[in-house]
Design an enzyme around this catalytic site. Structure first.
Site, PDB file in Angstrom:
ATOM      1  N   ARG A 180      62.888  97.732  64.388  1.00  0.00           N
ATOM      2  CA  ARG A 180      61.460  97.685  64.084  1.00  0.00           C
ATOM      3  C   ARG A 180      61.252  99.219  63.566  1.00  0.00           C
ATOM      4  O   ARG A 180      61.312 100.031  64.144  1.00  0.00           O
ATOM      5  CB  ARG A 180      60.642  97.144  65.053  1.00  0.00           C
ATOM      6  CG  ARG A 180      59.211  97.334  64.599  1.00  0.00           C
ATOM      7  CD  ARG A 180      58.483  96.589  65.950  1.00  0.00           C
ATOM      8  NE  ARG A 180      57.027  96.639  65.505  1.00  0.00           N
ATOM      9  CZ  ARG A 180      55.972  97.375  66.039  1.00  0.00           C
ATOM     10  NH1 ARG A 180      56.141  98.264  66.903  1.00  0.00           N
ATOM     11  NH2 ARG A 180      54.700  97.424  65.556  1.00  0.00           N
ATOM     12  N   ARG A 230      45.953 103.531  70.017  1.00  0.00           N
ATOM     13  CA  ARG A 230      46.580 103.479  68.699  1.00  0.00           C
ATOM     14  C   ARG A 230      46.140 103.860  67.476  1.00  0.00           C
ATOM     15  O   ARG A 230      46.664 104.257  66.669  1.00  0.00           O
ATOM     16  CB  ARG A 230      47.100 102.004  68.661  1.00  0.00           C
ATOM     17  CG  ARG A 230      48.229 101.163  69.493  1.00  0.00           C
ATOM     18  CD  ARG A 230      49.252 101.845  69.320  1.00  0.00           C
ATOM     19  NE  ARG A 230      49.867 101.981  68.092  1.00  0.00           N
ATOM     20  CZ  ARG A 230      50.607 100.885  67.712  1.00  0.00           C
ATOM     21  NH1 ARG A 230      51.035  99.898  68.295  1.00  0.00           N
ATOM     22  NH2 ARG A 230      51.273 101.047  66.192  1.00  0.00           N
ATOM     23  N   ASP A 264      59.654  98.476  72.662  1.00  0.00           N
ATOM     24  CA  ASP A 264      58.877  99.685  71.846  1.00  0.00           C
ATOM     25  C   ASP A 264      59.526 100.994  72.186  1.00  0.00           C
ATOM     26  O   ASP A 264      60.368 101.033  73.134  1.00  0.00           O
ATOM     27  CB  ASP A 264      57.387  99.791  72.530  1.00  0.00           C
ATOM     28  CG  ASP A 264      56.198 100.224  71.259  1.00  0.00           C
ATOM     29  OD1 ASP A 264      56.939 100.675  70.181  1.00  0.00           O
ATOM     30  OD2 ASP A 264      55.315 100.109  71.439  1.00  0.00           O
ATOM     31  N   MET A 265      59.051 102.110  71.455  1.00  0.00           N
ATOM     32  CA  MET A 265      59.750 103.402  71.550  1.00  0.00           C
ATOM     33  C   MET A 265      58.493 104.482  71.763  1.00  0.00           C
ATOM     34  O   MET A 265      57.314 104.531  71.217  1.00  0.00           O
ATOM     35  CB  MET A 265      60.336 104.011  70.489  1.00  0.00           C
ATOM     36  CG  MET A 265      61.038 105.345  70.282  1.00  0.00           C
ATOM     37  SD  MET A 265      62.469 105.014  71.326  1.00  0.00           S
ATOM     38  CE  MET A 265      63.832 104.445  70.621  1.00  0.00           C
ATOM     39  N   THR A 321      54.178  98.755  59.185  1.00  0.00           N
ATOM     40  CA  THR A 321      53.536  99.752  58.416  1.00  0.00           C
ATOM     41  C   THR A 321      52.174  99.048  57.708  1.00  0.00           C
ATOM     42  O   THR A 321      52.273  97.792  57.366  1.00  0.00           O
ATOM     43  CB  THR A 321      54.115 100.526  57.414  1.00  0.00           C
ATOM     44  OG1 THR A 321      53.487 101.660  56.799  1.00  0.00           O
ATOM     45  CG2 THR A 321      55.029  99.626  56.204  1.00  0.00           C
TER      46      THR A 321
END
Length: 202
Positions: free
Chosen positions: A79, A181, A29-30, A121
């Site tokens: 991703r 999130r 993940d970023m 998305t």
């Protein structure tokens, strides 16, 4: 990584060692922009040893298209996400229109030049663009969505032959993660509400 790069690399090496034994794909993940360079460096270091490894890149950052091109040249698995962190306007696009345009440009590059990637998305317009691009550039890719959001859309995409990954939070901190999130991108709250209504229609 907030402790130091060496500790982060050591932890990831343990994960990669376990994943390689089970032939599991791993996504890195970023986080916020202060960690972008370090995260990409970490990815390259690990990718040279384990190819079933991908990295998230955020479309809201102005640097991301260049990062994507470099990663693709090295055969990286990407991703693409919109990005949810509040960043300085000097390094990030601030309007939804700008972020969407950059997301689309990055997506076009992935379909043209990449071999394996994820479209993460819930945006119908971007999903539709991906569907159209896939007709012109048949590639190995998957749509990645959160569990409970756009559930009404997922069966239709599967019927069209696309791969769907449903992201499901788990572990003792699943609830705080899910709430975070949703707060990061408030539109997800609207999509969650819409998905809930769609799933309960008679």
């Amino acid at each position: 990584m907030s402790i130091n790069q060496k500790t982060c690399l050591a932890n990831f090496e343990r994960l990669i060692d376990s994943a390689s034994k089970s032939h599991v794909f791993v996504w890195i993940d970023m986080e916020s922009s202060e960690h972008t360079d370090e995260t990409i460096e970490l990815y390259y270091a690990l990718f040279s040893r384990y190819e079933r490894l991908g990295i998230a890149i955020q479309a809201n950052l102005k640097r991301s298209h260049e990062d994507i091109q470099d990663l693709v040249r090295h055969g990286g698995k990407i991703r693409i996400v919109k990005g949810a962190y509040r960043e300085n306007s000097k390094i990030a696009f601030k309007t939804r229109k700008e972020v969407d345009e950059n997301y689309l440009n990055i997506m076009k590059t992935l379909f043209k030049d990449a071999n394996e990637f994820g479209i993460a998305t819930h945006d119908s317009k971007l999903i539709n663009h991906a569907v159209e691009l896939s007709k012109k550039y048949p590639k190995k890719f998957e749509f990645q969505l959160l569990k409970g959001i756009r559930d009404e859309l997922k069966p239709d995409l599967v019927k069209q032959g696309f791969i769907i990954s449903d992201y499901i939070p788990y572990g003792t901190n699943w609830l705080p993660y899910s709430i975070r999130r949703l707060r990061e991108r408030k539109r997800n709250i609207l999509l969650l509400g819409s998905s809930f209504i769609q799933s309960h229609k008679v």
